[in-house]
Enzyme design. Structure first.
Site, PDB file in Angstrom:
ATOM      1  N   THR A   1       0.853  -1.263   0.045  1.00  0.00           N
ATOM      2  CA  THR A   1       0.126  -0.099   0.000  1.00  0.00           C
ATOM      3  C   THR A   1       0.782   1.284  -0.178  1.00  0.00           C
ATOM      4  O   THR A   1       0.622   2.262  -0.475  1.00  0.00           O
ATOM      5  CB  THR A   1      -0.956  -0.020   1.253  1.00  0.00           C
ATOM      6  OG1 THR A   1      -1.919  -1.111   1.268  1.00  0.00           O
ATOM      7  CG2 THR A   1      -1.532   1.363   1.326  1.00  0.00           C
TER       8      THR A   1
ATOM      9  N   THR B   1       1.481  -4.244   4.289  1.00  0.00           N
ATOM     10  CA  THR B   1       1.559  -4.450   5.683  1.00  0.00           C
ATOM     11  C   THR B   1       0.975  -5.911   5.916  1.00  0.00           C
ATOM     12  O   THR B   1       1.249  -6.593   6.891  1.00  0.00           O
ATOM     13  CB  THR B   1       0.370  -3.522   6.526  1.00  0.00           C
ATOM     14  OG1 THR B   1      -0.760  -3.711   5.632  1.00  0.00           O
ATOM     15  CG2 THR B   1       0.886  -2.053   6.287  1.00  0.00           C
ATOM     16  N   ASP B   2       0.171  -6.651   4.954  1.00  0.00           N
ATOM     17  CA  ASP B   2      -0.451  -7.938   4.969  1.00  0.00           C
ATOM     18  C   ASP B   2       0.117  -9.023   5.462  1.00  0.00           C
ATOM     19  O   ASP B   2      -0.194  -9.760   6.321  1.00  0.00           O
ATOM     20  CB  ASP B   2      -1.445  -8.031   3.987  1.00  0.00           C
ATOM     21  CG  ASP B   2      -2.679  -7.203   3.839  1.00  0.00           C
ATOM     22  OD1 ASP B   2      -2.918  -6.483   4.926  1.00  0.00           O
ATOM     23  OD2 ASP B   2      -3.366  -6.891   2.979  1.00  0.00           O
TER      24      ASP B   2
HETATM   25  C1  SIN Z   1      -1.105  -2.856   2.685  1.00  0.00           C
HETATM   26  O1  SIN Z   1      -0.037  -2.552   2.317  1.00  0.00           O
HETATM   27  O2  SIN Z   1      -1.570  -2.300   3.652  1.00  0.00           O
HETATM   28  C2  SIN Z   1      -1.901  -4.094   2.097  1.00  0.00           C
HETATM   29  C3  SIN Z   1      -1.489  -4.314   0.720  1.00  0.00           C
HETATM   30  C4  SIN Z   1      -0.362  -5.001   1.010  1.00  0.00           C
HETATM   31  O3  SIN Z   1       0.074  -5.923   2.122  1.00  0.00           O
HETATM   32  O4  SIN Z   1       0.589  -5.165   0.132  1.00  0.00           O
END
Ligand code: SIN
Length: 334
Positions: free
Chosen positions: A26, A105-106
Site C-alpha cells: 500500500t 502490511t498484510d
Molecule cells: C497494505 O500494504 O496495507 C496492504 C497491501 C499489501 O499488504 O501489499
C-alpha cells in the site's frame, strides 16, 4: 525476478550508506481518487518515487532498488528468495550500514520473520509500510519511510525490525492487529522495541540477536537460495464443531502427489493451544504418518504455557503464521 537498480544515488560515504529496497504494498499503492483509502491498487509507485516524496532523504547517501512490486497478500518464496539475496548482497558491502525495505502490511510480519530467521543480520534491516496509499489525502508512507531510515542509522541497531506509525517492533513479536488504523502493528505482551520521535529512537529493549560471524548467516542464506520451494506446511485452526476432514484431505493429497506432500501442520488451537478432540485425533494420525505437527494459539496475545500431558510440540511463543514458516525452514534444514 529482476533486480533493476532504479535510482542508485552517488556520494555513498564509507560505512554509512543506506540501501532502500522496494517490494510493493500500500505504501506504493495508487487510487483513482485521492480520498479513497480502500479502493486502490497496491504496488504501483516505484521505490525511487517513494524516496523522492521524503525531503529529508534527499541529501543522504543512498541506493534505491526495486526488488519486487507486489501486493503482499501474494508474497511467495520466489520474492522472499530474491529479497534475501539482495539484502545479503548489500549487507556484505563495507560501505553499507543498513537496509530498509518498503513492504505491504498484510504479510510484513512473515517477511520480517523470514529475513531474521534466515539472515540473523548483524546490521539493521528495517521494514516499513503504510496503511494509506501514496495517493491518499494524508499518506502515512513518507513519515514511516523517514522513521525507518532514522532507525536504520541509529548507533548499535541490528537485526530485522519493523518501523510503522512511530513504533519499532522486533521481527519475532510483530503482528498486524488492525484492518484499517494507521497504527496497525503490535508486539503483544513483549511490547514495542522502541519509538521514533523526531528522528530519535527511544529504545525499550534489546535488538534481535545476530547470528553467524559476518554481517549475516551466510550458510542459512545459501541453503535458502538453493531451495526450489519451501517444504509444504499447512496452517489450520481448531474451532467449535471442528473435525479431522482437512487433515485427512491433506494426507490424501500427499498420497496422490508425494513430491508435494504436506510435511508439517501448524494448528492454531483455542486458548492455550487446546484442540477439538476430533481434530486432535486426526492430527495424531498425521503425526504417525510422519507429518510434523506444531501447536500454536488463535489468541492474539500470550505464549503457550506448557503443562503435563499436552500432545504435540508447542510453537515457542511464535504466532501461528510465524510457527508455520519456522517449521517450514526447520524442515528445509535452516
Ligand atoms: C497494505 O500494504 O496495507 C496492504 C497491501 C499489501 O499488504 O501489499
Amino acid at each position: 525476478m529482476t533486480h533493476a537498480i532504479t535510482g542508485a544515488r552517488t556520494d555513498t560515504v564509507a560505512g554509512q550508506g543506506i540501501v532502500i529496497l522496494g517490494t510493493g504494498g500500500t505504501i506504493a499503492g495508487r487510487a483513482a481518487r485521492a480520498g479513497d483509502n480502500v479502493g486502490y491498487v497496491a504496488g504501483q509507485v516505484s521505490v525511487g518515487d517513494l524516496v523522492a516524496m521524503v525531503p529529508a532523504l534527499a541529501e543522504m547517501p543512498m541506493d534505491v532498488e526495486q526488488v519486487a512490486q507486489v501486493d503482499s497478500k501474494d508474497m511467495d518464496f520466489g520474492v522472499w528468495k530474491a529479497l534475501a539475496s539482495r539484502v545479503a548482497f548489500h549487507l556484505a558491502r563495507p560501505d553499507i550500514a543498513a537496509v530498509v525495505i518498503t513492504h505491504g502490511t498484510d504479510t510484513l510480519e512473515e517477511t520480517a520473520f523470514f529475513l531474521q530467521r534466515v539472515l540473523k543480520p548483524a546490521k539493521p534491516v528495517v521494514l516499513t509500510c503504510a496503511m494509506r496509499p501514496a495517493t491518499a489525502l494524508v499518506p502515512d508512507g513518507p513519515q514511516n519511510l523517514q522513521d525507518a531510515v532514522s532507525v536504520a542509522r541509529w548507533p548499535g541497531a541490528r537485526g530485522v525490525v519493523v518501523a510503522c506509525a512511530g513504533e519499532v517492533h522486533s521481527a519475532f513479536d510483530v503482528a498486524k492487529v488492525h484492518t484499517y488504523q494507521v497504527n496497525a502493528f503490535d508486539s503483544g505482551d513483549a511490547g514495542a522495541l522502541g519509538r521514533v520521535e523526531e528522528g530519535r529512537l527511544r529504545l525499550f529493549r534489546d535488538w534481535p540477536e545476530a547470528g553467524g560471524l559476518g554481517p549475516f548467516d551466510a550458510e542459512a542464506a545459501a541453503q535458502v537460495q538453493h531451495a526450489e520451494a519451501l517444504p509444504r506446511v499447512a496452517l489450520i485452526t481448531s474451532h467449535a464443531d471442528a473435525d479431522g476432514v482437512l487433515v485427512r484431505a491433506l494426507l490424501d493429497f500427499g498420497f496422490s502427489r508425494p513430491a508435494e506432500a504436506v510435511r508439517g501442520i501448524v494448528v492454531a488451537g483455542t486458548g492455550n493451544g487446546t484442540l477439538h478432540r476430533s481434530l486432535a485425533q486426526a492430527l495424531r494420525a498425521a503425526e504417525s504418518a510422519g507429518v510434523r505437527v506444531v501447536r500454536s494459539s488463535r489468541c492474539a496475545r500470550g505464549p503457550l504455557i506448557s503443562g503435563v500431558g499436552q500432545a504435540f510440540v508447542a510453537s515457542e511463543g511464535l504466532s501461528a503464521v510465524k510457527a508455520r514458516l519456522d517449521l517450514s525452514l526447520t524442515l528445509l534444514g535452516v
